[in-house]
Design a protein around this motif. Structure first.
Motif, PDB file in Angstrom:
ATOM      1  N   MET A 135     -25.814 -12.898   1.408  1.00  0.00           N
ATOM      2  CA  MET A 135     -27.197 -12.600   1.795  1.00  0.00           C
ATOM      3  C   MET A 135     -27.668 -13.573   2.866  1.00  0.00           C
ATOM      4  N   TYR A 189     -32.475  -2.913   1.087  1.00  0.00           N
ATOM      5  CA  TYR A 189     -31.966  -4.005   0.261  1.00  0.00           C
ATOM      6  C   TYR A 189     -32.585  -4.013  -1.117  1.00  0.00           C
ATOM      7  N   TYR A 230     -24.287  -4.069   6.544  1.00  0.00           N
ATOM      8  CA  TYR A 230     -23.327  -4.936   5.868  1.00  0.00           C
ATOM      9  C   TYR A 230     -23.180  -4.593   4.402  1.00  0.00           C
ATOM     10  N   PHE A 231     -24.291  -4.482   3.729  1.00  0.00           N
ATOM     11  CA  PHE A 231     -24.236  -4.109   2.323  1.00  0.00           C
ATOM     12  C   PHE A 231     -23.756  -2.672   2.161  1.00  0.00           C
ATOM     13  N   THR A 241     -38.261 -15.670   9.101  1.00  0.00           N
ATOM     14  CA  THR A 241     -37.052 -16.070   9.832  1.00  0.00           C
ATOM     15  C   THR A 241     -36.658 -15.003  10.823  1.00  0.00           C
ATOM     16  N   LEU A 242     -36.857 -13.744  10.385  1.00  0.00           N
ATOM     17  CA  LEU A 242     -36.504 -12.637  11.263  1.00  0.00           C
ATOM     18  C   LEU A 242     -37.354 -12.677  12.524  1.00  0.00           C
ATOM     19  N   LEU A 249     -35.915 -15.354  14.686  1.00  0.00           N
ATOM     20  CA  LEU A 249     -34.667 -14.891  15.265  1.00  0.00           C
ATOM     21  C   LEU A 249     -34.919 -13.874  16.365  1.00  0.00           C
ATOM     22  N   ILE A 265     -26.013 -12.740   6.102  1.00  0.00           N
ATOM     23  CA  ILE A 265     -26.565 -11.531   6.694  1.00  0.00           C
ATOM     24  C   ILE A 265     -27.900 -11.787   7.372  1.00  0.00           C
ATOM     25  N   PHE A 266     -28.725 -12.574   6.742  1.00  0.00           N
ATOM     26  CA  PHE A 266     -30.069 -12.724   7.292  1.00  0.00           C
ATOM     27  C   PHE A 266     -30.248 -13.899   8.237  1.00  0.00           C
ATOM     28  N   LEU A 318     -22.332 -13.554  -3.462  1.00  0.00           N
ATOM     29  CA  LEU A 318     -23.401 -12.645  -3.046  1.00  0.00           C
ATOM     30  C   LEU A 318     -24.541 -13.413  -2.393  1.00  0.00           C
ATOM     31  N   MET A 344     -30.819  -1.363  -3.190  1.00  0.00           N
ATOM     32  CA  MET A 344     -29.441  -1.734  -3.533  1.00  0.00           C
ATOM     33  C   MET A 344     -29.415  -2.800  -4.619  1.00  0.00           C
ATOM     34  N   TRP A 345     -30.258  -3.801  -4.454  1.00  0.00           N
ATOM     35  CA  TRP A 345     -30.303  -4.854  -5.484  1.00  0.00           C
ATOM     36  C   TRP A 345     -30.788  -4.296  -6.807  1.00  0.00           C
TER      37      TRP A 345
END
Lengths: 237, 68, 249
Positions: free
Chosen positions: C25, B28, C46-47, B2-3, B6, C28-29, C21, B31-32
Protein backbone atom coordinates in the motif's frame (compact mmCIF):
# COMPACT_ATOMS: atom_id res chain seq x y z
CA UNK A 1 -15.59 -88.82 -24.77
CA UNK A 2 -18.08 -86.08 -23.80
CA UNK A 3 -16.78 -82.69 -22.88
CA UNK A 4 -17.41 -81.23 -19.45
CA UNK A 5 -20.51 -78.99 -19.63
CA UNK A 6 -19.54 -75.45 -20.53
CA UNK A 7 -20.64 -72.86 -17.99
CA UNK A 8 -23.10 -70.32 -19.32
CA UNK A 9 -21.25 -67.14 -20.07
CA UNK A 10 -22.30 -64.01 -21.76
CA UNK A 11 -19.68 -62.19 -23.71
CA UNK A 12 -19.52 -58.61 -22.64
CA UNK A 13 -20.75 -56.50 -25.56
CA UNK A 14 -18.19 -54.45 -27.37
CA UNK A 15 -18.06 -50.77 -26.59
CA UNK A 16 -20.03 -49.52 -29.58
CA UNK A 17 -22.66 -52.21 -29.43
CA UNK A 18 -23.16 -51.36 -25.74
CA UNK A 19 -23.62 -47.72 -26.67
CA UNK A 20 -26.12 -48.63 -29.32
CA UNK A 21 -28.03 -50.94 -26.99
CA UNK A 22 -28.43 -48.19 -24.45
CA UNK A 23 -29.46 -45.59 -26.99
CA UNK A 24 -32.01 -47.94 -28.47
CA UNK A 25 -33.36 -48.83 -25.04
CA UNK A 26 -33.95 -45.17 -24.27
CA UNK A 27 -35.60 -44.56 -27.60
CA UNK A 28 -37.88 -47.51 -27.10
CA UNK A 29 -38.87 -46.39 -23.61
CA UNK A 30 -39.60 -42.93 -24.93
CA UNK A 31 -41.64 -44.33 -27.74
CA UNK A 32 -43.88 -46.09 -25.24
CA UNK A 33 -44.11 -43.51 -22.51
CA UNK A 34 -43.59 -40.30 -24.48
CA UNK A 35 -42.74 -38.53 -21.27
CA UNK A 36 -39.59 -36.66 -22.04
CA UNK A 37 -40.07 -35.23 -25.50
CA UNK A 38 -43.67 -34.21 -24.78
CA UNK A 39 -42.66 -32.13 -21.81
CA UNK A 40 -39.79 -30.56 -23.67
CA UNK A 41 -42.05 -29.53 -26.53
CA UNK A 42 -44.73 -28.04 -24.31
CA UNK A 43 -42.17 -26.20 -22.27
CA UNK A 44 -40.56 -24.77 -25.36
CA UNK A 45 -43.82 -23.59 -26.87
CA UNK A 46 -44.83 -21.90 -23.68
CA UNK A 47 -41.41 -20.30 -23.34
CA UNK A 48 -41.32 -18.99 -26.88
CA UNK A 49 -44.74 -17.47 -26.56
CA UNK A 50 -43.81 -15.94 -23.25
CA UNK A 51 -40.66 -14.46 -24.78
CA UNK A 52 -42.76 -13.02 -27.53
CA UNK A 53 -45.03 -11.25 -25.10
CA UNK A 54 -42.18 -10.13 -22.89
CA UNK A 55 -40.57 -8.48 -25.89
CA UNK A 56 -43.77 -6.72 -26.72
CA UNK A 57 -46.10 -7.59 -29.53
CA UNK A 58 -43.87 -5.65 -31.86
CA UNK A 59 -42.13 -8.48 -33.60
CA UNK A 60 -39.32 -6.28 -34.85
CA UNK A 61 -37.28 -6.38 -31.67
CA UNK A 62 -38.00 -10.05 -31.21
CA UNK A 63 -36.73 -10.80 -34.70
CA UNK A 64 -33.38 -9.30 -33.91
CA UNK A 65 -33.06 -11.54 -30.93
CA UNK A 66 -34.55 -14.66 -32.43
CA UNK A 67 -31.33 -16.62 -32.70
CA UNK A 68 -30.52 -15.92 -29.08
CA UNK A 69 -34.04 -16.89 -28.09
CA UNK A 70 -33.78 -20.12 -29.98
CA UNK A 71 -30.63 -21.14 -28.18
CA UNK A 72 -31.93 -20.00 -24.82
CA UNK A 73 -35.02 -22.13 -25.31
CA UNK A 74 -32.93 -25.12 -26.35
CA UNK A 75 -30.69 -24.78 -23.31
CA UNK A 76 -33.59 -24.54 -20.91
CA UNK A 77 -35.63 -27.31 -22.49
CA UNK A 78 -32.46 -29.34 -22.56
CA UNK A 79 -32.18 -29.22 -18.80
CA UNK A 80 -35.70 -30.60 -18.60
CA UNK A 81 -34.87 -33.42 -20.96
CA UNK A 82 -31.68 -34.25 -19.14
CA UNK A 83 -33.37 -34.30 -15.77
CA UNK A 84 -36.30 -36.40 -16.97
CA UNK A 85 -34.26 -38.89 -18.88
CA UNK A 86 -31.78 -39.54 -16.12
CA UNK A 87 -34.38 -39.45 -13.36
CA UNK A 88 -36.41 -42.17 -15.08
CA UNK A 89 -33.41 -44.44 -14.79
CA UNK A 90 -33.11 -43.77 -11.10
CA UNK A 91 -36.80 -44.22 -10.45
CA UNK A 92 -37.01 -47.60 -12.07
CA UNK A 93 -33.71 -48.67 -10.66
CA UNK A 94 -32.72 -49.67 -14.13
CA UNK A 95 -29.61 -47.67 -13.53
CA UNK A 96 -28.33 -49.98 -10.83
CA UNK A 97 -28.98 -52.87 -13.15
CA UNK A 98 -26.95 -51.14 -15.82
CA UNK A 99 -24.07 -50.66 -13.45
CA UNK A 100 -23.99 -54.33 -12.55
CA UNK A 101 -24.14 -55.42 -16.15
CA UNK A 102 -20.85 -56.06 -17.89
CA UNK A 103 -21.05 -52.79 -19.70
CA UNK A 104 -18.33 -50.23 -19.57
CA UNK A 105 -19.30 -47.09 -17.70
CA UNK A 106 -18.54 -44.74 -20.49
CA UNK A 107 -20.60 -46.80 -22.90
CA UNK A 108 -23.54 -45.94 -20.70
CA UNK A 109 -22.46 -42.33 -20.83
CA UNK A 110 -22.21 -42.21 -24.58
CA UNK A 111 -25.43 -44.12 -25.05
CA UNK A 112 -27.30 -41.59 -22.93
CA UNK A 113 -25.65 -38.71 -24.73
CA UNK A 114 -26.84 -40.04 -28.06
CA UNK A 115 -30.37 -40.76 -26.91
CA UNK A 116 -30.89 -37.42 -25.20
CA UNK A 117 -29.34 -35.61 -28.16
CA UNK A 118 -31.86 -37.32 -30.39
CA UNK A 119 -34.76 -36.29 -28.16
CA UNK A 120 -33.52 -32.72 -28.14
CA UNK A 121 -33.06 -32.71 -31.89
CA UNK A 122 -36.64 -33.81 -32.30
CA UNK A 123 -37.66 -30.92 -30.12
CA UNK A 124 -35.53 -28.59 -32.20
CA UNK A 125 -37.24 -29.61 -35.40
CA UNK A 126 -40.49 -28.46 -33.92
CA UNK A 127 -38.89 -25.31 -32.56
CA UNK A 128 -37.50 -24.48 -35.97
CA UNK A 129 -40.99 -24.62 -37.44
CA UNK A 130 -42.33 -22.42 -34.64
CA UNK A 131 -39.53 -19.93 -35.04
CA UNK A 132 -39.89 -19.72 -38.78
CA UNK A 133 -43.56 -19.00 -38.31
CA UNK A 134 -43.25 -16.48 -35.51
CA UNK A 135 -40.12 -14.69 -36.59
CA UNK A 136 -40.12 -15.21 -40.32
CA UNK A 137 -36.46 -16.06 -40.48
CA UNK A 138 -34.85 -18.90 -42.42
CA UNK A 139 -34.13 -21.27 -39.57
CA UNK A 140 -35.07 -24.11 -41.88
CA UNK A 141 -31.81 -23.86 -43.80
CA UNK A 142 -29.88 -27.14 -43.64
CA UNK A 143 -26.74 -25.39 -42.45
CA UNK A 144 -28.67 -24.00 -39.50
CA UNK A 145 -29.99 -27.46 -38.69
CA UNK A 146 -26.47 -28.81 -38.83
CA UNK A 147 -25.17 -26.18 -36.44
CA UNK A 148 -28.06 -26.85 -34.10
CA UNK A 149 -27.25 -30.54 -34.15
CA UNK A 150 -23.56 -30.02 -33.47
CA UNK A 151 -24.24 -27.59 -30.68
CA UNK A 152 -26.85 -29.83 -29.08
CA UNK A 153 -24.47 -32.75 -29.02
CA UNK A 154 -21.85 -30.80 -27.11
CA UNK A 155 -24.40 -29.39 -24.70
CA UNK A 156 -25.83 -32.81 -23.96
CA UNK A 157 -22.35 -34.28 -23.60
CA UNK A 158 -21.60 -31.83 -20.81
CA UNK A 159 -25.17 -32.15 -19.59
CA UNK A 160 -25.20 -35.91 -19.04
CA UNK A 161 -22.08 -35.67 -16.93
CA UNK A 162 -23.37 -32.80 -14.82
CA UNK A 163 -26.91 -34.17 -14.53
CA UNK A 164 -25.61 -37.51 -13.36
CA UNK A 165 -24.14 -35.61 -10.44
CA UNK A 166 -27.02 -33.25 -9.78
CA UNK A 167 -29.70 -35.93 -9.58
CA UNK A 168 -27.74 -37.61 -6.84
CA UNK A 169 -27.90 -34.51 -4.69
CA UNK A 170 -30.53 -33.23 -2.33
CA UNK A 171 -31.48 -30.36 -4.63
CA UNK A 172 -31.85 -32.58 -7.69
CA UNK A 173 -33.58 -30.84 -10.62
CA UNK A 174 -33.13 -27.36 -9.30
CA UNK A 175 -29.38 -27.58 -9.18
CA UNK A 176 -28.85 -28.52 -12.80
CA UNK A 177 -29.35 -25.13 -14.50
CA UNK A 178 -27.10 -23.50 -11.92
CA UNK A 179 -24.32 -25.94 -12.67
CA UNK A 180 -24.79 -26.43 -16.37
CA UNK A 181 -25.70 -23.05 -17.85
CA UNK A 182 -22.41 -21.31 -17.06
CA UNK A 183 -20.62 -24.25 -18.62
CA UNK A 184 -22.60 -23.86 -21.81
CA UNK A 185 -21.40 -20.37 -22.58
CA UNK A 186 -18.39 -21.23 -24.72
CA UNK A 187 -20.76 -23.28 -26.83
CA UNK A 188 -23.64 -20.86 -27.16
CA UNK A 189 -21.52 -17.93 -28.16
CA UNK A 190 -20.06 -19.37 -31.37
CA UNK A 191 -23.18 -21.42 -32.09
CA UNK A 192 -25.47 -18.40 -31.93
CA UNK A 193 -23.07 -16.40 -34.01
CA UNK A 194 -22.92 -19.12 -36.64
CA UNK A 195 -26.69 -19.42 -36.85
CA UNK A 196 -27.09 -15.66 -37.04
CA UNK A 197 -24.83 -15.59 -40.06
CA UNK A 198 -27.42 -17.64 -41.94
CA UNK A 199 -30.37 -15.42 -41.11
CA UNK A 200 -29.77 -13.13 -44.05
CA UNK A 201 -31.07 -13.60 -47.57
CA UNK A 202 -27.51 -14.02 -48.77
CA UNK A 203 -25.62 -17.09 -47.57
CA UNK A 204 -22.38 -16.26 -45.75
CA UNK A 205 -18.98 -17.29 -46.99
CA UNK A 206 -17.31 -20.26 -45.36
CA UNK A 207 -14.53 -18.01 -44.14
CA UNK A 208 -17.02 -15.99 -42.14
CA UNK A 209 -18.44 -18.90 -40.21
CA UNK A 210 -15.57 -21.31 -40.08
CA UNK A 211 -14.13 -20.11 -36.78
CA UNK A 212 -17.48 -20.29 -35.07
CA UNK A 213 -18.15 -23.79 -36.33
CA UNK A 214 -14.69 -24.99 -35.39
CA UNK A 215 -15.25 -23.61 -31.91
CA UNK A 216 -18.49 -25.58 -31.61
CA UNK A 217 -16.71 -28.70 -32.76
CA UNK A 218 -13.94 -28.05 -30.27
CA UNK A 219 -16.46 -27.76 -27.47
CA UNK A 220 -18.10 -31.00 -28.56
CA UNK A 221 -14.81 -32.82 -28.65
CA UNK A 222 -13.56 -31.56 -25.30
CA UNK A 223 -16.83 -32.16 -23.47
CA UNK A 224 -17.32 -35.64 -24.80
CA UNK A 225 -13.74 -36.52 -23.95
CA UNK A 226 -14.07 -35.09 -20.46
CA UNK A 227 -17.30 -37.02 -20.05
CA UNK A 228 -15.82 -40.29 -21.21
CA UNK A 229 -12.85 -39.86 -18.91
CA UNK A 230 -14.65 -38.78 -15.76
CA UNK A 231 -18.06 -40.44 -15.98
CA UNK A 232 -17.14 -43.43 -13.91
CA UNK A 233 -16.11 -41.20 -11.03
CA UNK A 234 -19.60 -39.84 -11.02
CA UNK A 235 -21.57 -43.07 -10.96
CA UNK A 236 -19.62 -45.36 -8.72
CA UNK A 237 -21.75 -46.02 -5.67
CA UNK B 1 -2.85 15.05 0.84
CA UNK B 2 0.19 13.18 -0.28
CA UNK B 3 -1.49 12.69 -3.61
CA UNK B 4 -1.93 16.42 -3.93
CA UNK B 5 1.74 16.94 -3.23
CA UNK B 6 2.74 14.25 -5.66
CA UNK B 7 0.44 15.47 -8.33
CA UNK B 8 1.82 18.96 -8.09
CA UNK B 9 5.02 17.54 -9.44
CA UNK B 10 3.19 15.94 -12.31
CA UNK B 11 3.37 17.45 -15.72
CA UNK B 12 0.96 20.28 -16.03
CA UNK B 13 -0.61 19.07 -19.23
CA UNK B 14 -3.98 20.52 -18.35
CA UNK B 15 -5.27 17.17 -17.19
CA UNK B 16 -6.06 17.08 -13.52
CA UNK B 17 -4.53 13.88 -12.12
CA UNK B 18 -6.83 14.01 -9.15
CA UNK B 19 -10.12 14.22 -10.96
CA UNK B 20 -11.05 10.61 -10.39
CA UNK B 21 -9.80 10.27 -6.86
CA UNK B 22 -13.22 9.27 -5.56
CA UNK B 23 -13.07 6.23 -7.82
CA UNK B 24 -9.62 5.47 -6.51
CA UNK B 25 -10.89 5.63 -2.97
CA UNK B 26 -14.01 3.64 -3.81
CA UNK B 27 -11.97 0.94 -5.50
CA UNK B 28 -9.58 0.45 -2.65
CA UNK B 29 -12.30 0.71 -0.04
CA UNK B 30 -14.31 -2.04 -1.69
CA UNK B 31 -11.31 -4.31 -2.21
CA UNK B 32 -10.24 -3.98 1.40
CA UNK B 33 -13.80 -4.45 2.53
CA UNK B 34 -14.11 -7.73 0.63
CA UNK B 35 -10.80 -8.92 2.03
CA UNK B 36 -11.62 -7.95 5.59
CA UNK B 37 -15.06 -9.53 5.40
CA UNK B 38 -13.42 -12.77 4.34
CA UNK B 39 -10.88 -12.63 7.13
CA UNK B 40 -13.68 -11.93 9.60
CA UNK B 41 -15.64 -14.87 8.21
CA UNK B 42 -12.63 -17.15 8.69
CA UNK B 43 -12.17 -15.92 12.24
CA UNK B 44 -15.82 -16.31 13.12
CA UNK B 45 -16.08 -19.80 11.69
CA UNK B 46 -12.97 -20.80 13.60
CA UNK B 47 -14.33 -19.42 16.84
CA UNK B 48 -17.65 -21.21 16.42
CA UNK B 49 -15.94 -24.48 15.67
CA UNK B 50 -13.64 -24.12 18.68
CA UNK B 51 -16.67 -23.47 20.83
CA UNK B 52 -18.50 -26.51 19.50
CA UNK B 53 -15.41 -28.61 19.97
CA UNK B 54 -14.95 -27.50 23.59
CA UNK B 55 -18.60 -28.10 24.33
CA UNK B 56 -18.48 -31.59 22.98
CA UNK B 57 -15.27 -32.40 24.73
CA UNK B 58 -16.92 -31.34 27.97
CA UNK B 59 -19.87 -33.62 27.34
CA UNK B 60 -17.61 -36.55 26.62
CA UNK B 61 -15.46 -35.82 29.62
CA UNK B 62 -18.49 -35.80 31.89
CA UNK B 63 -19.44 -39.10 30.39
CA UNK B 64 -16.03 -40.56 31.13
CA UNK B 65 -16.17 -39.24 34.66
CA UNK B 66 -19.57 -40.76 35.25
CA UNK B 67 -18.37 -44.07 34.00
CA UNK B 68 -15.44 -44.15 36.38
CA UNK C 1 1.49 -31.19 8.07
CA UNK C 2 0.70 -31.84 11.70
CA UNK C 3 -1.32 -29.38 13.68
CA UNK C 4 1.38 -27.56 15.64
CA UNK C 5 3.47 -27.01 12.55
CA UNK C 6 0.38 -25.84 10.70
CA UNK C 7 -0.45 -23.39 13.44
CA UNK C 8 3.04 -22.03 13.52
CA UNK C 9 3.34 -21.68 9.77
CA UNK C 10 -0.05 -20.05 9.62
CA UNK C 11 0.95 -17.49 12.17
CA UNK C 12 4.19 -16.72 10.35
CA UNK C 13 2.38 -16.29 7.05
CA UNK C 14 -0.33 -14.15 8.60
CA UNK C 15 2.26 -11.72 9.86
CA UNK C 16 4.26 -11.83 6.66
CA UNK C 17 1.17 -11.17 4.58
CA UNK C 18 0.03 -8.29 6.76
CA UNK C 19 3.45 -6.68 6.54
CA UNK C 20 3.70 -7.24 2.82
CA UNK C 21 0.27 -5.74 2.20
CA UNK C 22 1.13 -2.69 4.26
CA UNK C 23 4.36 -2.30 2.38
CA UNK C 24 2.53 -2.69 -0.90
CA UNK C 25 0.00 0.00 0.00
CA UNK C 26 2.82 2.37 0.89
CA UNK C 27 4.60 1.59 -2.35
CA UNK C 28 1.45 2.12 -4.35
CA UNK C 29 0.62 5.46 -2.87
CA UNK C 30 4.03 6.97 -2.23
CA UNK C 31 6.48 5.33 -4.55
CA UNK C 32 4.58 4.69 -7.75
CA UNK C 33 4.49 7.63 -10.12
CA UNK C 34 1.40 9.42 -11.28
CA UNK C 35 0.17 8.05 -14.51
CA UNK C 36 -0.03 10.48 -17.35
CA UNK C 37 -3.35 9.95 -19.06
CA UNK C 38 -5.56 9.02 -16.15
CA UNK C 39 -3.91 10.41 -13.09
CA UNK C 40 -4.04 8.86 -9.69
CA UNK C 41 -7.01 6.61 -10.22
CA UNK C 42 -4.68 4.37 -12.21
CA UNK C 43 -3.30 3.14 -8.88
CA UNK C 44 -6.27 0.81 -8.66
CA UNK C 45 -4.49 -1.15 -11.35
CA UNK C 46 -1.94 -2.59 -8.93
CA UNK C 47 -4.42 -4.20 -6.63
CA UNK C 48 -6.64 -5.13 -9.55
CA UNK C 49 -3.93 -7.06 -11.34
CA UNK C 50 -2.62 -8.52 -8.09
CA UNK C 51 -5.97 -9.97 -7.14
CA UNK C 52 -6.72 -11.20 -10.67
CA UNK C 53 -3.38 -12.94 -10.92
CA UNK C 54 -3.63 -14.60 -7.53
CA UNK C 55 -7.26 -15.49 -8.21
CA UNK C 56 -6.18 -17.40 -11.31
CA UNK C 57 -3.40 -19.05 -9.33
CA UNK C 58 -5.96 -20.17 -6.77
CA UNK C 59 -8.05 -21.87 -9.41
CA UNK C 60 -5.03 -23.63 -10.81
CA UNK C 61 -4.30 -24.94 -7.34
CA UNK C 62 -7.94 -26.06 -7.08
CA UNK C 63 -7.66 -27.86 -10.41
CA UNK C 64 -4.56 -29.61 -9.16
CA UNK C 65 -6.39 -30.64 -5.99
CA UNK C 66 -9.30 -31.96 -7.99
CA UNK C 67 -7.19 -34.03 -10.35
CA UNK C 68 -5.12 -35.40 -7.49
CA UNK C 69 -8.23 -36.39 -5.58
CA UNK C 70 -9.50 -38.43 -8.49
CA UNK C 71 -6.19 -40.21 -8.64
CA UNK C 72 -5.88 -40.97 -4.95
CA UNK C 73 -8.92 -40.39 -2.78
CA UNK C 74 -7.08 -38.65 0.03
CA UNK C 75 -9.10 -36.08 1.92
CA UNK C 76 -6.27 -33.56 1.88
CA UNK C 77 -6.73 -32.98 -1.85
CA UNK C 78 -10.37 -32.16 -1.41
CA UNK C 79 -9.50 -29.80 1.41
CA UNK C 80 -6.94 -28.10 -0.80
CA UNK C 81 -9.49 -27.76 -3.58
CA UNK C 82 -12.31 -26.32 -1.51
CA UNK C 83 -9.97 -23.89 0.23
CA UNK C 84 -8.53 -22.71 -3.07
CA UNK C 85 -11.87 -22.25 -4.76
CA UNK C 86 -13.20 -20.27 -1.85
CA UNK C 87 -10.19 -17.99 -1.71
CA UNK C 88 -10.07 -17.76 -5.48
CA UNK C 89 -13.66 -16.59 -5.48
CA UNK C 90 -12.79 -13.85 -3.00
CA UNK C 91 -9.86 -12.64 -5.08
CA UNK C 92 -11.90 -12.86 -8.24
CA UNK C 93 -14.64 -10.75 -6.68
CA UNK C 94 -12.06 -8.17 -5.73
CA UNK C 95 -10.70 -8.16 -9.24
CA UNK C 96 -14.11 -7.79 -10.84
CA UNK C 97 -15.19 -4.96 -8.58
CA UNK C 98 -11.93 -3.08 -8.86
CA UNK C 99 -11.96 -3.50 -12.61
CA UNK C 100 -15.45 -2.12 -12.81
CA UNK C 101 -14.65 0.84 -10.58
CA UNK C 102 -11.63 1.59 -12.69
CA UNK C 103 -13.52 1.07 -15.93
CA UNK C 104 -15.98 3.84 -15.20
CA UNK C 105 -13.50 6.71 -15.29
CA UNK C 106 -11.36 5.02 -17.91
CA UNK C 107 -13.98 4.02 -20.46
CA UNK C 108 -17.11 5.63 -19.12
CA UNK C 109 -18.81 2.31 -18.53
CA UNK C 110 -19.14 0.15 -15.44
CA UNK C 111 -19.22 -3.00 -17.53
CA UNK C 112 -18.08 -4.36 -20.88
CA UNK C 113 -18.36 -7.81 -22.41
CA UNK C 114 -14.72 -8.02 -23.36
CA UNK C 115 -13.10 -11.47 -23.64
CA UNK C 116 -11.48 -11.17 -20.27
CA UNK C 117 -14.55 -9.87 -18.47
CA UNK C 118 -16.78 -12.53 -19.99
CA UNK C 119 -14.32 -15.23 -19.02
CA UNK C 120 -14.11 -13.86 -15.52
CA UNK C 121 -17.90 -13.76 -15.15
CA UNK C 122 -18.26 -17.37 -16.22
CA UNK C 123 -15.45 -18.33 -13.88
CA UNK C 124 -17.17 -16.59 -11.01
CA UNK C 125 -20.49 -18.28 -11.75
CA UNK C 126 -18.95 -21.70 -12.17
CA UNK C 127 -17.01 -21.50 -8.92
CA UNK C 128 -19.93 -20.12 -6.98
CA UNK C 129 -21.97 -23.04 -8.36
CA UNK C 130 -19.21 -25.31 -7.03
CA UNK C 131 -20.37 -24.42 -3.56
CA UNK C 132 -23.99 -25.06 -4.43
CA UNK C 133 -22.99 -28.51 -5.55
CA UNK C 134 -21.03 -29.20 -2.39
CA UNK C 135 -23.86 -27.96 -0.24
CA UNK C 136 -26.24 -30.42 -1.84
CA UNK C 137 -24.25 -33.59 -1.31
CA UNK C 138 -24.33 -35.16 2.12
CA UNK C 139 -21.89 -37.99 1.69
CA UNK C 140 -18.33 -36.78 2.23
CA UNK C 141 -16.60 -38.98 -0.26
CA UNK C 142 -19.17 -38.37 -2.97
CA UNK C 143 -19.03 -34.64 -2.34
CA UNK C 144 -15.30 -34.64 -2.85
CA UNK C 145 -15.53 -36.73 -6.00
CA UNK C 146 -18.25 -34.59 -7.57
CA UNK C 147 -16.41 -31.43 -6.65
CA UNK C 148 -13.29 -32.72 -8.33
CA UNK C 149 -15.10 -33.52 -11.55
CA UNK C 150 -16.88 -30.18 -11.52
CA UNK C 151 -13.68 -28.24 -10.96
CA UNK C 152 -12.08 -29.93 -13.94
CA UNK C 153 -15.02 -29.25 -16.25
CA UNK C 154 -15.27 -25.66 -15.02
CA UNK C 155 -11.64 -25.04 -15.74
CA UNK C 156 -12.02 -26.45 -19.23
CA UNK C 157 -15.00 -24.22 -19.82
CA UNK C 158 -13.19 -21.11 -18.71
CA UNK C 159 -10.27 -21.72 -21.05
CA UNK C 160 -12.70 -22.40 -23.87
CA UNK C 161 -14.62 -19.22 -23.15
CA UNK C 162 -11.53 -17.13 -23.43
CA UNK C 163 -10.44 -18.82 -26.64
CA UNK C 164 -13.95 -18.50 -28.07
CA UNK C 165 -14.32 -14.84 -27.51
CA UNK C 166 -10.84 -13.99 -28.62
CA UNK C 167 -11.32 -15.86 -31.87
CA UNK C 168 -14.80 -14.51 -32.51
CA UNK C 169 -13.91 -10.94 -31.73
CA UNK C 170 -11.20 -10.92 -34.35
CA UNK C 171 -13.73 -12.02 -36.94
CA UNK C 172 -16.66 -9.96 -35.80
CA UNK C 173 -15.56 -6.73 -34.24
CA UNK C 174 -19.05 -5.43 -34.93
CA UNK C 175 -20.50 -7.71 -32.27
CA UNK C 176 -19.09 -5.56 -29.54
CA UNK C 177 -19.94 -2.39 -31.38
CA UNK C 178 -21.38 0.32 -29.20
CA UNK C 179 -18.64 0.03 -26.67
CA UNK C 180 -15.72 2.26 -27.38
CA UNK C 181 -13.08 0.88 -29.67
CA UNK C 182 -10.36 2.09 -27.40
CA UNK C 183 -11.93 0.18 -24.60
CA UNK C 184 -11.84 -2.95 -26.68
CA UNK C 185 -8.24 -2.54 -27.58
CA UNK C 186 -7.43 -1.37 -24.14
CA UNK C 187 -8.94 -4.34 -22.42
CA UNK C 188 -6.40 -6.70 -23.86
CA UNK C 189 -3.12 -7.33 -22.27
CA UNK C 190 -1.78 -6.01 -19.05
CA UNK C 191 -1.03 -2.62 -20.47
CA UNK C 192 -4.54 -1.33 -20.28
CA UNK C 193 -3.64 2.29 -20.48
CA UNK C 194 -0.74 4.31 -21.72
CA UNK C 195 1.59 1.57 -20.66
CA UNK C 196 3.87 0.36 -17.96
CA UNK C 197 6.53 2.71 -19.17
CA UNK C 198 8.04 3.43 -15.84
CA UNK C 199 10.27 0.99 -13.98
CA UNK C 200 8.75 2.24 -10.78
CA UNK C 201 5.39 0.98 -11.94
CA UNK C 202 6.81 -2.43 -12.68
CA UNK C 203 8.43 -2.60 -9.28
CA UNK C 204 5.22 -1.53 -7.57
CA UNK C 205 3.30 -4.17 -9.46
CA UNK C 206 5.76 -6.86 -8.45
CA UNK C 207 5.63 -5.80 -4.83
CA UNK C 208 1.84 -5.97 -4.91
CA UNK C 209 1.76 -9.36 -6.58
CA UNK C 210 4.17 -10.75 -3.99
CA UNK C 211 2.04 -9.30 -1.19
CA UNK C 212 -1.07 -10.88 -2.68
CA UNK C 213 0.63 -14.22 -3.11
CA UNK C 214 1.64 -14.18 0.54
CA UNK C 215 -1.95 -13.31 1.44
CA UNK C 216 -3.16 -16.22 -0.64
CA UNK C 217 -0.78 -18.57 1.11
CA UNK C 218 -1.79 -17.26 4.52
CA UNK C 219 -5.49 -17.54 3.77
CA UNK C 220 -4.95 -21.00 2.34
CA UNK C 221 -3.31 -22.30 5.48
CA UNK C 222 -5.99 -20.66 7.62
CA UNK C 223 -8.74 -22.22 5.54
CA UNK C 224 -7.09 -25.63 5.58
CA UNK C 225 -6.79 -25.44 9.33
CA UNK C 226 -10.44 -24.47 9.49
CA UNK C 227 -11.34 -27.52 7.46
CA UNK C 228 -9.35 -29.75 9.81
CA UNK C 229 -11.29 -28.30 12.71
CA UNK C 230 -14.54 -28.93 10.87
CA UNK C 231 -13.61 -32.53 10.23
CA UNK C 232 -12.63 -32.97 13.85
CA UNK C 233 -15.94 -31.49 14.95
CA UNK C 234 -17.86 -33.84 12.68
CA UNK C 235 -16.04 -36.76 14.17
CA UNK C 236 -16.77 -35.69 17.71
CA UNK C 237 -20.39 -35.01 16.86
CA UNK C 238 -20.97 -38.62 15.94
CA UNK C 239 -19.25 -39.78 19.12
CA UNK C 240 -21.32 -37.41 21.20
CA UNK C 241 -24.59 -38.48 19.61
CA UNK C 242 -23.67 -42.11 20.22
CA UNK C 243 -22.92 -41.29 23.82
CA UNK C 244 -26.15 -39.35 24.28
CA UNK C 245 -28.12 -42.19 22.79
CA UNK C 246 -26.39 -44.51 25.22
CA UNK C 247 -27.37 -42.22 28.06
CA UNK C 248 -30.99 -42.16 26.97
CA UNK C 249 -31.39 -45.93 26.88
Amino acid sequence: MSEAPQPLTMDAPSFWSAVWIITRKDLRIEQHTRQTVGIMIMFSLVTVIMFNFALGTNLGAARELSTGLLWATILLAGTLGLNRSLAIERENQTFDALLIAPVKRNAIYLGKVFSITLFTLLLELILVVVFVVFFNKPFWRPQVLLILALGTFGYVAAGVLITSMSIQTRSRDVLLPVLLLPLSLPLVLPAAMAVSAFMFPQLPLWGEVQSAIYLVLLYDLLMVTAGLLTYHYVVES
Amino acid sequence: MTLTILSSFALQTGVDPNQFNNYLFLGYAVMWLIGLIYVASLAMRQRNLRRDLDLMEDILQDGDQEAS
Amino acid sequence: MDLTRLNRNTRILNIAAALALTFAMLTIFFYAPVEQTMGNVQRIFYFHVGSAWVGSLAFLVALFGGVMFLRQADRKWDTLAVASVEIGLVFLSMAIVSGSVWGKPAWNTWWLWSPRLTMVTIAWLAYAAYFMLRGAVDDEERRARFSAVYVIISFLTIILTFVSIRVLRDIHPVVFGGAMESAQGASEGLQEFSGLDSTKMVITLNVTVIAFTLTFAAWLLNRIRLQRLTDQTQLLKSRVSEYLQGEAS
